[in-house]
Design a protein around this motif. Structure first.
Motif, PDB file in Angstrom:
ATOM      1  N   UNK A 264       0.828  -1.211   0.000  1.00 31.49           N
ATOM      2  CA  UNK A 264       0.000   0.000   0.000  1.00 31.49           C
ATOM      3  C   UNK A 264       0.860   1.259   0.000  1.00 31.49           C
ATOM      4  N   UNK A 265       1.942   1.236   0.741  1.00 28.03           N
ATOM      5  CA  UNK A 265       2.842   2.388   0.745  1.00 28.03           C
ATOM      6  C   UNK A 265       3.351   2.659  -0.663  1.00 28.03           C
ATOM      7  N   UNK A 266       3.765   1.604  -1.349  1.00 30.26           N
ATOM      8  CA  UNK A 266       4.254   1.757  -2.722  1.00 30.26           C
ATOM      9  C   UNK A 266       3.146   2.270  -3.646  1.00 30.26           C
ATOM     10  N   UNK A 267       1.939   1.777  -3.455  1.00 31.31           N
ATOM     11  CA  UNK A 267       0.824   2.207  -4.297  1.00 31.31           C
ATOM     12  C   UNK A 267       0.490   3.678  -4.073  1.00 31.31           C
ATOM     13  N   UNK A 268       0.541   4.103  -2.835  1.00 33.64           N
ATOM     14  CA  UNK A 268       0.245   5.506  -2.544  1.00 33.64           C
ATOM     15  C   UNK A 268       1.321   6.422  -3.133  1.00 33.64           C
ATOM     16  N   UNK A 288      15.586   4.782   3.920  1.00 37.01           N
ATOM     17  CA  UNK A 288      14.172   5.150   3.898  1.00 37.01           C
ATOM     18  C   UNK A 288      13.499   4.605   2.646  1.00 37.01           C
ATOM     19  N   UNK A 289      12.196   4.677   2.647  1.00 29.59           N
ATOM     20  CA  UNK A 289      11.422   4.286   1.470  1.00 29.59           C
ATOM     21  C   UNK A 289      11.673   5.308   0.361  1.00 29.59           C
ATOM     22  N   UNK A 290      12.114   4.840  -0.793  1.00 31.06           N
ATOM     23  CA  UNK A 290      12.358   5.748  -1.908  1.00 31.06           C
ATOM     24  C   UNK A 290      11.088   6.532  -2.239  1.00 31.06           C
ATOM     25  N   UNK A 291      11.228   7.844  -2.317  1.00 31.63           N
ATOM     26  CA  UNK A 291      10.084   8.694  -2.629  1.00 31.63           C
ATOM     27  C   UNK A 291       9.397   9.265  -1.415  1.00 31.63           C
ATOM     28  N   UNK A 292       9.709   8.753  -0.228  1.00 29.12           N
ATOM     29  CA  UNK A 292       9.104   9.306   0.989  1.00 29.12           C
ATOM     30  C   UNK A 292       9.818  10.584   1.387  1.00 29.12           C
ATOM     31  N   UNK A 293       9.169  11.361   2.241  1.00 31.95           N
ATOM     32  CA  UNK A 293       9.680  12.669   2.647  1.00 31.95           C
ATOM     33  C   UNK A 293       9.890  12.683   4.158  1.00 31.95           C
ATOM     34  N   UNK A 294      10.903  13.417   4.597  1.00 31.79           N
ATOM     35  CA  UNK A 294      11.283  13.407   6.003  1.00 31.79           C
ATOM     36  C   UNK A 294      10.883  14.706   6.700  1.00 31.79           C
ATOM     37  N   UNK A 295       9.914  14.591   7.596  1.00 37.11           N
ATOM     38  CA  UNK A 295       9.532  15.691   8.477  1.00 37.11           C
ATOM     39  C   UNK A 295       9.652  15.158   9.899  1.00 37.11           C
ATOM     40  N   UNK A 296      10.720  15.541  10.580  1.00 41.87           N
ATOM     41  CA  UNK A 296      10.973  15.004  11.913  1.00 41.87           C
ATOM     42  C   UNK A 296       9.848  15.304  12.890  1.00 41.87           C
ATOM     43  N   UNK A 297       9.401  14.283  13.604  1.00 41.07           N
ATOM     44  CA  UNK A 297       8.471  14.512  14.702  1.00 41.07           C
ATOM     45  C   UNK A 297       9.208  15.233  15.820  1.00 41.07           C
ATOM     46  N   UNK A 298       8.489  16.066  16.556  1.00 47.05           N
ATOM     47  CA  UNK A 298       9.081  16.767  17.676  1.00 47.05           C
ATOM     48  C   UNK A 298       9.630  18.128  17.324  1.00 47.05           C
ATOM     49  N   UNK A 299       9.810  18.415  16.049  1.00 47.03           N
ATOM     50  CA  UNK A 299      10.215  19.753  15.641  1.00 47.03           C
ATOM     51  C   UNK A 299       8.973  20.552  15.290  1.00 47.03           C
ATOM     52  N   UNK A 300       9.066  21.367  14.252  1.00 48.58           N
ATOM     53  CA  UNK A 300       7.899  22.119  13.790  1.00 48.58           C
ATOM     54  C   UNK A 300       7.196  21.310  12.699  1.00 48.58           C
ATOM     55  N   UNK A 316       0.273   9.832   4.215  1.00 44.67           N
ATOM     56  CA  UNK A 316       0.511   8.607   4.967  1.00 44.67           C
ATOM     57  C   UNK A 316       1.704   8.832   5.881  1.00 44.67           C
ATOM     58  N   UNK A 317       1.582   8.448   7.144  1.00 44.01           N
ATOM     59  CA  UNK A 317       2.632   8.684   8.130  1.00 44.01           C
ATOM     60  C   UNK A 317       3.380   7.393   8.441  1.00 44.01           C
ATOM     61  N   UNK A 318       4.707   7.480   8.465  1.00 39.14           N
ATOM     62  CA  UNK A 318       5.569   6.377   8.860  1.00 39.14           C
ATOM     63  C   UNK A 318       6.282   6.775  10.146  1.00 39.14           C
ATOM     64  N   UNK A 319       6.137   5.975  11.190  1.00 36.43           N
ATOM     65  CA  UNK A 319       6.688   6.319  12.492  1.00 36.43           C
ATOM     66  C   UNK A 319       7.467   5.148  13.060  1.00 36.43           C
ATOM     67  N   UNK A 320       8.381   5.460  13.979  1.00 33.96           N
ATOM     68  CA  UNK A 320       9.159   4.391  14.588  1.00 33.96           C
ATOM     69  C   UNK A 320       8.445   3.751  15.765  1.00 33.96           C
ATOM     70  N   UNK A 321       7.385   4.392  16.276  1.00 30.46           N
ATOM     71  CA  UNK A 321       6.653   3.835  17.417  1.00 30.46           C
ATOM     72  C   UNK A 321       5.212   4.323  17.389  1.00 30.46           C
ATOM     73  N   UNK A 349      12.631  -1.702   6.921  1.00 31.23           N
ATOM     74  CA  UNK A 349      12.585  -3.138   6.605  1.00 31.23           C
ATOM     75  C   UNK A 349      11.161  -3.635   6.408  1.00 31.23           C
ATOM     76  N   UNK A 350      10.211  -3.062   7.140  1.00 34.48           N
ATOM     77  CA  UNK A 350       8.812  -3.495   7.019  1.00 34.48           C
ATOM     78  C   UNK A 350       8.007  -2.589   6.094  1.00 34.48           C
ATOM     79  N   UNK A 351       8.592  -1.526   5.620  1.00 35.05           N
ATOM     80  CA  UNK A 351       7.872  -0.582   4.769  1.00 35.05           C
ATOM     81  C   UNK A 351       8.200  -0.749   3.285  1.00 35.05           C
ATOM     82  N   UNK A 352       9.224  -1.568   2.991  1.00 36.18           N
ATOM     83  CA  UNK A 352       9.691  -1.732   1.614  1.00 36.18           C
ATOM     84  C   UNK A 352       9.362  -3.146   1.131  1.00 36.18           C
ATOM     85  N   UNK A 353       8.931  -3.242  -0.112  1.00 38.14           N
ATOM     86  CA  UNK A 353       8.549  -4.528  -0.673  1.00 38.14           C
ATOM     87  C   UNK A 353       9.758  -5.458  -0.824  1.00 38.14           C
ATOM     88  N   UNK A 354       9.491  -6.730  -0.788  1.00 38.73           N
ATOM     89  CA  UNK A 354      10.553  -7.724  -0.949  1.00 38.73           C
ATOM     90  C   UNK A 354      11.313  -7.485  -2.248  1.00 38.73           C
TER      91      UNK A 354
END
Length: 473
Positions: A264-268, A288-300, A316-321, A349-354
């Motif tokens: 689903x991540x790849x499809x989005x 990281x997942x190719x094509x994803x964007x990095x906005x650090x949590x905890x900043x602005x 779609x949000x990807x988080x470590x916890x 590892x769990x966000x990228x397709x085999x």
């Protein structure tokens, strides 16, 4: 007993307040996630009898309407503010009783908006005795060392509102005692402030502001001229906040979003949606997942994501916890990004397709940039990209750098010259966002994760900007 509790919204650079006595209290400029205000009242053992807005906010979605509904409180909104819901219209000089011996008095202070109203808390030792001001909630009027900017409503009104702002802060300084605590909503990193205000901590009084605030030290013409000359760009999402607050925001839904797997991540991503990685910029650069964007949590997070993302585009949000995801979801609701399209927790590892590998890019310092320029190592020409705002660049820049402020980069990536892009800001956070945008666009990028003063120490030529160095902001 009189108390004031501060509710810090550091990501937006704002504060809300709960103030009252032994039995009842008033909530001032509450955030959209009202549960924390309700919790503050519960800790105090008080009932919220009034909810007040200093103005219709342009930088976040208010929780005032919802808080008044769930608490049964009277909802006080400046009378001149045009809204689509029932409220108690507040005029200059109106008073309400908060608790025994505590009164709230409205003080018209236009400038940040035409209808802006401050609220003075007045206390009397015994019933019917003379009152004394014990605090003033100044919203976006008088801030700590600054004032609220006057250009968020309508360009044609900006100069008029700037003059009204000068008159309003002088009214506050004239009518209130020097020892009156000043409690603003904006200014702790907020783009609603006309100048930089410390992000955390800080307390002030009318007397302190008389000694330090340029609005109280300068005549109206000088103040207005300087204020208008120093106004920075307005975050794009501000255009949606005022109308949302005037219409009456819906209650928030903080239930966890739907879980997305790697397919689903790849499809989005393939559909052109935004997949936002909330992990640290160090972790993102490493993989990281190719094509994803990095906005650090905890900043602005809310400010920069809402500023850059095309309004209404699914996120779609990807988080470590789960905790990181929940905190980010809460923060984003405050700026009208109500429901993530989907989310995933864990790591690449769990966000990228085999069969696929994580993407990555280098991080570097200004010293490494200086060495790269000096040695001219193989790899072709490099481009130094400065993504700070124009006012920051005006104080000095890396010689020969291209200037494209972060908030314009998404639509101007094609203006970045060919070559390996070394991108920097003032401290690393915005450079990381920019690096992720460039990486997603297929560019070879190095994120300079360093403080800008290190550019001088590294021997990079830095001088005041006079319009050179690449595309204009």
């Amino acid at each position: 007993m009189f108390f004031i509790d501060t509710i810090e919204l550091s990501g937006l650079g704002n504060r809300s307040y709960l103030a009252g006595g032994a039995h009842t209290a008033v909530a001032v400029d509450p955030p959209r996630d009202v549960d924390q205000v309700i919790a503050a009242a519960a800790r105090r053992g008080v009932r919220i009898s009034h909810v007040v807005e200093t103005h219709l906010h342009n930088d976040y979605v208010s929780g005032g309407l919802e808080l008044a509904r769930v608490s049964g409180a009277a909802y006080l909104v400046p009378a001149a503010a045009h809204v689509s819901f029932a409220r108690t219209a507040v005029h200059d000089g109106d008073t309400v009783v908060i608790d025994t011996g505590l009164t709230l008095r409205a003080l018209a202070t236009p400038g940040h908006t035409p209808h802006h109203t401050s609220y003075v808390v007045e206390e009397s030792a015994v019933p019917d005795a003379a009152t004394r001001p014990v605090a003033v909630f100044t919203g976006g009027s008088l801030l700590i060392g600054a004032v609220g900017r006057p250009d968020l409503v309508e360009p044609r009104l900006t100069e008029r509102l700037a003059r009204a702002q000068h008159a309003s802060v002088h009214r506050l300084a004239t009518e209130l005692a020097d020892d009156t605590p000043v409690l603003p909503t904006h200014g702790f990193g907020s783009f609603c402030a006309s100048a930089s205000v410390q992000a955390t901590g800080g307390a002030t009084t009318i007397g302190k502001e008389k000694e330090t605030n340029e609005a109280l030290l300068r005549d109206a013409d000088t103040f207005v001229s300087d204020l208008l000359a120093g106004l920075a760009d307005i975050p794009a999402y501000y255009a949606y906040m005022g109308p949302a607050n005037a219409e009456g925001p819906a209650p928030v839904d903080l239930t966890p979003p739907a879980v997305a797997d790697a397919e689903e991540i790849a499809a989005r991503l393939a559909a052109g949606e935004w997949v936002v990685d909330l992990r640290s910029r160090v972790a993102f650069a490493e993989g990281h997942v190719a094509g994803s964007l990095n906005f650090e949590a905890g900043g602005q997070l809310a400010t920069y994501l809402a500023w850059l993302v095309p309004w209404g585009k699914p996120v779609t949000l990807l988080a470590e916890s789960p905790e990181q995801l929940a905190a980010a979801q809460r923060e984003l609701t405050r700026v009208g990004i109500d429901r993530p399209a989907a989310a995933a927790v864990g790591g690449p590892a769990s966000w990228i397709r085999d069969g696929e590998d994580p993407a990555s890019f280098r991080r570097a310092t200004f010293a490494e940039l200086a060495a790269r320029r000096t040695t001219g190592r193989s790899g072709g020409d490099i481009v130094v990209l400065d993504v700070r705002r124009a006012a920051e660049r005006a104080d000095g820049h890396v010689e020969g750098s291209v200037h494209i402020p972060l908030h314009t980069l998404y639509r101007r990536i094609d203006e970045v010259p060919a070559g390996e892009v070394w991108v920097h800001c003032a401290g690393g956070l915005r450079a990381a966002i920019a690096a992720s945008l460039l990486d997603a666009a297929g560019r070879s990028v190095v994120a300079v994760d360093d403080g800008f003063p290190s550019a001088v120490a590294a021997g990079l030529t830095v001088r005041r900007s006079h319009g050179d160095g690449g595309p204009a902001a």
